[in-house]
Design a protein around this motif. Sequence first.
Motif, mmCIF file in Angstrom:
data_model
loop_
_atom_site.group_PDB
_atom_site.id
_atom_site.type_symbol
_atom_site.label_atom_id
_atom_site.label_comp_id
_atom_site.label_asym_id
_atom_site.label_seq_id
_atom_site.Cartn_x
_atom_site.Cartn_y
_atom_site.Cartn_z
ATOM 1 N N UNK A 290 -11.322 110.791 122.798
ATOM 2 C CA UNK A 290 -11.722 111.242 121.468
ATOM 3 C C UNK A 290 -10.860 112.426 121.054
ATOM 4 N N UNK A 291 -10.240 112.302 119.894
ATOM 5 C CA UNK A 291 -9.438 113.394 119.329
ATOM 6 C C UNK A 291 -10.042 113.734 117.975
ATOM 7 N N UNK A 292 -10.610 114.933 117.916
ATOM 8 C CA UNK A 292 -11.338 115.361 116.710
ATOM 9 C C UNK A 292 -12.412 114.333 116.393
ATOM 10 N N UNK A 293 -12.362 113.726 115.227
ATOM 11 C CA UNK A 293 -13.398 112.759 114.867
ATOM 12 C C UNK A 293 -12.951 111.330 115.016
ATOM 13 N N UNK A 294 -12.010 111.066 115.936
ATOM 14 C CA UNK A 294 -11.488 109.715 116.112
ATOM 15 C C UNK A 294 -11.680 109.283 117.567
ATOM 16 N N UNK A 295 -12.448 108.214 117.759
ATOM 17 C CA UNK A 295 -12.685 107.651 119.080
ATOM 18 C C UNK A 295 -11.680 106.517 119.301
ATOM 19 N N UNK A 296 -10.701 106.759 120.158
ATOM 20 C CA UNK A 296 -9.648 105.778 120.427
ATOM 21 C C UNK A 296 -10.036 104.924 121.632
ATOM 22 N N UNK A 297 -10.159 103.621 121.403
ATOM 23 C CA UNK A 297 -10.587 102.699 122.459
ATOM 24 C C UNK A 297 -9.374 101.980 123.040
ATOM 25 N N UNK A 298 -9.312 101.941 124.362
ATOM 26 C CA UNK A 298 -8.286 101.167 125.053
ATOM 27 C C UNK A 298 -8.881 99.799 125.388
ATOM 28 N N UNK B 180 -6.534 100.483 113.345
ATOM 29 C CA UNK B 180 -5.623 100.480 114.496
ATOM 30 C C UNK B 180 -5.322 101.915 114.923
ATOM 31 N N UNK B 181 -5.265 102.136 116.220
ATOM 32 C CA UNK B 181 -4.942 103.468 116.731
ATOM 33 C C UNK B 181 -3.495 103.820 116.385
ATOM 34 N N UNK B 182 -3.291 105.009 115.879
ATOM 35 C CA UNK B 182 -1.934 105.444 115.555
ATOM 36 C C UNK B 182 -1.074 105.433 116.818
ATOM 37 N N UNK B 183 0.195 105.072 116.668
ATOM 38 C CA UNK B 183 1.044 104.810 117.832
ATOM 39 C C UNK B 183 1.316 106.051 118.673
ATOM 40 N N UNK B 184 1.119 107.237 118.105
ATOM 41 C CA UNK B 184 1.358 108.447 118.901
ATOM 42 C C UNK B 184 0.192 108.796 119.822
ATOM 43 N N UNK B 185 -0.912 108.035 119.711
ATOM 44 C CA UNK B 185 -2.080 108.289 120.559
ATOM 45 C C UNK B 185 -2.315 107.114 121.504
ATOM 46 N N UNK C 184 -4.444 104.287 122.959
ATOM 47 C CA UNK C 184 -5.558 103.478 122.476
ATOM 48 C C UNK C 184 -5.068 102.319 121.639
ATOM 49 N N UNK C 185 -6.000 101.419 121.319
ATOM 50 C CA UNK C 185 -5.668 100.224 120.555
ATOM 51 C C UNK C 185 -6.450 100.137 119.248
ATOM 52 N N UNK C 186 -7.736 100.447 119.320
ATOM 53 C CA UNK C 186 -8.599 100.412 118.142
ATOM 54 C C UNK C 186 -9.342 101.740 118.058
ATOM 55 N N UNK C 187 -9.394 102.307 116.853
ATOM 56 C CA UNK C 187 -10.042 103.606 116.668
ATOM 57 C C UNK C 187 -11.328 103.453 115.876
ATOM 58 N N UNK C 188 -12.398 104.070 116.404
ATOM 59 C CA UNK C 188 -13.665 104.182 115.684
ATOM 60 C C UNK C 188 -13.657 105.543 114.988
ATOM 61 N N UNK C 189 -13.793 105.534 113.667
ATOM 62 C CA UNK C 189 -13.779 106.790 112.908
ATOM 63 C C UNK C 189 -15.192 107.371 112.921
ATOM 64 N N UNK C 190 -15.330 108.543 113.530
ATOM 65 C CA UNK C 190 -16.653 109.148 113.741
ATOM 66 C C UNK C 190 -17.148 109.910 112.519
ATOM 67 N N UNK C 191 -16.232 110.495 111.753
ATOM 68 C CA UNK C 191 -16.638 111.388 110.660
ATOM 69 C C UNK C 191 -17.697 110.798 109.725
#
Length: 594
Positions: free
Chosen positions: A77-85, A30-35, A37-44
């Motif tokens: 995308x924030x750093x290695x986190x792709x936040x999907x709306x 789940x995307x952290x509430x301060x960002x 988006x709804x679902x986060x794809x972890x890119x790292x």
Amino acid sequence: MHLENLLVQTVKEGVQTLYGSTLETVELQPTRKEFVGDITVVVFPMLRQVKGNPVEIGNAIGEYLQSRLEEVGGYNTIKGFLNLEISDAYYLNFFNRIRSEEVYGYQEPESKGVVMVEYSSPNTNKPLHLGHIRNILLGYSVSEILKAAGNKVYKTQIVNDRGIHICKSMLAWERYGKGETPQRSGLKGDKLVGSYYVAFNNAYRDEVLSLVAEGMPEDQAEKEAPSLREAQELLRRWEAGDPEVVALWKMMNGWVYDGFERTYKDLGVDFDRLYYESDTYLLGKDVVAEGLEKGVFFKKEDGSVWIDLTEDGLDEKIVLRADGTAVYMTQDIGTAIQRVTDYPDITGMVYTVGNEQDYHFKVLFLILKKLGYQWAENLYHLSYGMVDLPTGKMKSREGTVVDADDLILEMDETARQIAEEHGRVAEFSAAEKQQLYHTIGLGALKYYILKVDPKKRMLFNPEESVDFQGNTGPFIQYTYARIQSILRKAEFDYKEAIAPAALGALDSREKQLLKDLEQFPAVVEEAAAQFSPALIANYTYDLVKDFNSFYQQVSILGESDEVKKRFRVQLTEKVGRVIRNATALLGIDVPQRM
């Protein structure tokens, strides 16, 4: 296809198309509430297969997903986190699908395995106490969670109704009881018997001190104290079937069983089958004999039978004494096999026992596997930590335990005081008030214990548990009652489904609740897989917090747009149902009014 499965599949396709690389797994969270988006794809983790800048990789995958999936409305995308709306339409269509499901989040009944869950398993020389309560609440809740996840469940316990500790209470009653019974004393039977266990230990302690004062070494005095020798003789007579001793044993155990049953009823728990140690303590002897023939066990020179588990990282373990009598391990081997004989559809068992028995269950499970029982692959020790109080540890033999019945009454009284201070019960009848206090008090007790990871040791604070604010049972119950109040005031037909196009854009708080609701089935599955009611408890608290944010900042019945008002009442109703379904898995009732 479920959204997360669809996202994983499409991310893999995208990485193959864009980079010619194959991903074995894709990590979503789940995307952290301060960002945004709804679902986060972890890119790292992908960087092992895909070389490059994680932000650029995330943006490329985000563009690929948005161009192919109508569910993805945007990305960042924030750093290695792709936040999907995720699009509002996706969540609204999901809501319309599950809105009328009464038991949403539960799997088809008995669609999976068959599990026996053992819990409580008390000794009959004392009443149930706070430590038992944690055991009972964990075992009962895990049973309900396993059922909700699609398993057939048998609830059981083994009552430890024999042994030297039972004889200690019997001896003290013979000495000091003067024919006292629960009826004459007005005490519950388990409390009465427990008082004699304490009386025995007081007399025994005095005898040891007296012998030491006369010059006897303490360890010798502890073995030769007259009270202990008499209790040992009583045990020998019981094992020999002495009619007088057996009659006394049956009478006092009967008192205890009646007391236990009243406590279980007050706690709202039950069992499908009871086993008694007096019936099972010899069960494993034949199995040991068979295992000896097969070479699973070996006999030492003194005639005792052992198993060598050193190659498995454990040690040698005795399974039969030199005189041919059973040890606890013998009994547990036999009892496990007997349970599968009694319930041949069992595919696994869960033992709810404190963490001081971790090693015992490692050995038991390994022995059963070595004996060739296939179901032994699916045995689980639900190990839990001790419960401490602000005043320190409890000791049964000194009579310093927190009695379960007393604790339940204390919780009811604490709930009464707090409810009356808040002025919430003025319109209730006396009977309604009493039932409400019990519902709140018991809900507070259960939630406070079950919200803690079972493996952790915990400190129990009764007053803190009944707080109407924060991560507590009453806070959740009050929110449910608030929801029912809203529904009673909604004097219009709000049942008709709403098309996404008719509603327009969702408020962020509405969307958060829909995301919470979507997670519930997965939380139930995970709680069953981990045997952890804490996952259900903390999910429920998060759902309740999000609902209260929605309630405080979004108009429901006061909304002028009729479509929005209808949807918000529907959403409120569904959140209430999920709260009810979730708390039921914890054994907690939710009141209609508070």
